[in-house]
Write a protein that holds these residues in place. Structure first.
Motif, mmCIF file in Angstrom:
data_model
loop_
_atom_site.group_PDB
_atom_site.id
_atom_site.type_symbol
_atom_site.label_atom_id
_atom_site.label_comp_id
_atom_site.label_asym_id
_atom_site.label_seq_id
_atom_site.Cartn_x
_atom_site.Cartn_y
_atom_site.Cartn_z
ATOM 1 N N TYR A 1 41.510 33.631 38.978
ATOM 2 C CA TYR A 1 42.018 34.018 40.292
ATOM 3 C C TYR A 1 43.359 34.716 40.174
ATOM 4 O O TYR A 1 44.184 34.351 39.330
ATOM 5 C CB TYR A 1 42.189 32.789 41.189
ATOM 6 N N ILE B 1 42.966 37.540 45.885
ATOM 7 C CA ILE B 1 43.259 37.178 47.270
ATOM 8 C C ILE B 1 44.678 37.636 47.582
ATOM 9 O O ILE B 1 45.629 37.210 46.923
ATOM 10 C CB ILE B 1 43.129 35.667 47.513
ATOM 11 N N LEU C 1 42.413 27.123 48.347
ATOM 12 C CA LEU C 1 42.193 28.414 47.683
ATOM 13 C C LEU C 1 43.026 28.548 46.413
ATOM 14 O O LEU C 1 42.823 29.478 45.631
ATOM 15 C CB LEU C 1 42.531 29.568 48.630
ATOM 16 N N THR D 1 40.784 25.630 41.360
ATOM 17 C CA THR D 1 39.382 25.815 40.995
ATOM 18 C C THR D 1 39.007 24.840 39.899
ATOM 19 O O THR D 1 39.861 24.449 39.085
ATOM 20 C CB THR D 1 39.101 27.261 40.537
#
Length: 178
Positions: free
Chosen positions: A64, A96, A55, A58
């Motif tokens: 993010y 996140i 996570l 990318t």
């Protein structure tokens, strides 16, 4: 002769009806917000670092924001509304929230906390006891203090071992990725 209420009573009835209607409307919208919160984080995944690590990378053009936090961390809790407001304003950025709380507290403490604070951003829980190892893998300069935020895209990474003071603070730092 038709029955007529005195003018004062008519005005009073209108005011009471207005207040009642307004309170019912507000109550309904709060319920909707809380339902949205519980739906987004109805199932909070629990990761060890090995399953969580992907996570943090990318190869797409997506931006993010990954924030490490805990319910017991006052600066973390203070910045959550700014991160939530940013997430709502910038749906193109993947947010996140990585909770470092205990897995046993997900249903009894974490979910009620998220609902109470109207947090709709994606929450995951990182449960890996070897923090000294995974903290260094994320960033060797990270002391382990939280809140800790990583902003990244495929070309650049920025690390923040501090809390954000406003939504503008986050937006300014996101601009530094480009």
């Amino acid at each position: 002769m038709p029955f007529s209420l005195p003018r004062k009573i008519q005005l009073y009835a209108i005011v009471v009806l207005f207040i009642f209607t307004t309170n019912c409307s507000n109550s309904k919208s709060n319920t909707t917000a809380n339902t949205a919160t519980s739906e987004v984080n109805a199932a909070i995944p629990v990761y060890d670092f090995k399953t969580f690590e992907p996570l943090l990378y990318t190869d797409t053009d997506k931006t993010y924001l990954v924030n490490f936090w805990a319910m017991w961390c006052a600066p973390c809790v203070k910045e959550l509304p700014y991160i939530e407001a940013f997430a709502e304003k910038h749906p193109d950025v993947e947010v996140i929230l990585v909770s470092l709380d205990f897995p046993k507290d997900i249903d009894t403490k974490l979910k009620p906390f998220l609902e109470d604070k109207n947090i709709n951003a994606k929450v995951v829980l990182l449960d890996d006891p070897d923090a000294n190892s995974w903290i260094d893998q994320i960033n060797p300069n990270w002391t382990g203090a939280i809140p800790y935020t990583i902003l990244f895209n495929k070309d650049k990474r920025l690390y923040f071992e501090r809390s954000f003071e406003s939504i503008n603070d986050i937006e300014t730092q996101i601009q530094n990725l480009n």
